[in-house]
Design a protein around this motif. Structure first.
Motif, short mmCIF file in Angstrom:
data_model
loop_
_atom_site.label_atom_id
_atom_site.label_comp_id
_atom_site.label_asym_id
_atom_site.label_seq_id
_atom_site.Cartn_x
_atom_site.Cartn_y
_atom_site.Cartn_z
N SER A 81 -5.25 1.64 -0.50
CA SER A 81 -5.37 0.19 -0.59
C SER A 81 -4.32 -0.34 -1.57
CB SER A 81 -6.77 -0.18 -1.09
OG SER A 81 -6.92 0.25 -2.44
N LYS A 82 -4.19 -1.66 -1.60
CA LYS A 82 -3.27 -2.29 -2.54
C LYS A 82 -3.76 -2.07 -3.97
CE LYS A 82 0.10 -5.31 -3.54
NZ LYS A 82 -0.11 -5.55 -4.98
N THR A 89 0.84 -1.19 0.00
CA THR A 89 0.00 0.00 0.00
C THR A 89 0.88 1.25 0.00
OG1 THR A 89 -0.13 0.06 2.42
CG2 THR A 89 -1.80 -1.25 1.25
#
Length: 310
Positions: A201-202, A179
């Motif tokens: 977020s990823k 992230t």
């Protein structure tokens, strides 16, 4: 009422000098604030011409009251208030007697507010369901790569559009879990640039990585214009953010009135509404988005339960 008198030559000098004096404000205020100040003072000057008032500055209390009440017939009270601030700023910069603190001015503004008690127009929230559809609608082009990353990042960081386009490479740090840690250096509520930290977020980190792989390391700005398939080393205009959102809404087949209700502020509004639905309290949402005013945030959140994909 209080009246001020000044010679003809001095009046001409003051009419010209307020613009040059405004240069002293550069760097102390955001560019958008400076544009508003200039436009508001010019609106007052134009009104004076239309009403045969030869001398806008220094203004009399009576003139300012008439201007405010006249503007209140067609403008939102917030706009009228901003124009009053601009008139005040000119008088202070030119070291002229300032009529704007007179009690009659306060009464004029109260009349404006009571006559036009209109709720501020709220941008439609770009909530997660809209975001996912907008991302899917972006084409597989350089512009699509940039726009997907920009929309996803703006949503997760709860940024204003000016904050989003101001991001640079040095503001992004990749974390061990894939992230991102992002430093938002300056905002409307943080004029001195102390900044706030936000995280992604990823998925958003991956979307940004795809865009940066295309953009290359030589560009300083996180998001930049693309001309004929080539990136340009400068930041985007704030209007680009609004255009990207509206074009995505059109591609998703939303009705014209729905498209019109989206703005460059919609990512920030929608993310705040989603946080409320997920059970976060007001204090947590204020920290996440850098809000200082509970009242402003409350306007964003009050429509959260009605913002449905349809």
């Amino acid at each position: 009422m209080i009246f001020y008198h000044i010679g003809h030559m001095d009046a001409q000098r003051i009419g010209l000098d307020w613009r040059s004096e405004f240069q002293r404000l550069e760097g102390a205020y955001a560019p958008s604030t400076m544009r508003s100040y200039r436009a508001d003072v010019e609106a007052f000057e134009d009104w004076c011409v239309e009403n045969c008032i030869r001398q806008p500055f220094p203004a009399s209390v009576e003139t300012v009251c008439r201007f405010l009440e006249d503007q209140g017939q067609s403008r939102a009270s917030s706009t009228v208030q901003r124009r009053l601030y601009a008139i005040r700023k000119v008088h202070r910069l030119l070291r002229l007697p300032d009529p704007t603190y007179d009690e009659d001015i306060n009464l004029a503004m109260r009349k404006v507010r009571r006559a036009r008690s209109i709720r501020p127009r709220q941008a439609k929230g770009l909530t997660r369901n809209y975001l996912d559809s907008f991302l899917e609608s972006e084409p597989d082009t350089p512009w699509g790569l940039r726009n997907r990353a920009m929309l996803a990042l703006g949503y997760e960081l709860l940024t204003r559009r000016s904050e989003l386009i101001a991001l640079r490479n040095r503001d992004i740090v990749e974390r061990a879990d894939g992230t991102l840690r992002v430093l938002i250096r300056r905002s409307k509520a943080d004029p001195y640039g102390q900044g706030r930290i936000a995280f992604t977020s990823k998925r958003t980190a991956d979307l940004l990585g795809e865009w940066l792989s295309y953009r290359g390391p030589e560009i300083e700005w996180l998001f930049c214009p693309i001309y004929q398939g080539k990136v340009i080393d400068r930041c985007l205009e704030t209007t680009t953010v609004r255009r990207v959102i509206k074009e995505a809404a059109q591609r998703c087949g939303l009705r014209a009135e729905q498209v019109a209700s989206f703005s460059g502020h919609s990512m920030r509004v929608g993310a705040a509404q989603d946080l409320l639905r997920r059970g976060f309290d007001t204090a947590a949402i204020m920290r996440a988005g850098g809000w200082k005013s509970v009242n402003v945030l409350a306007r964003y959140l009050e429509k959260a339960e009605h913002n449905v994909w349809a």
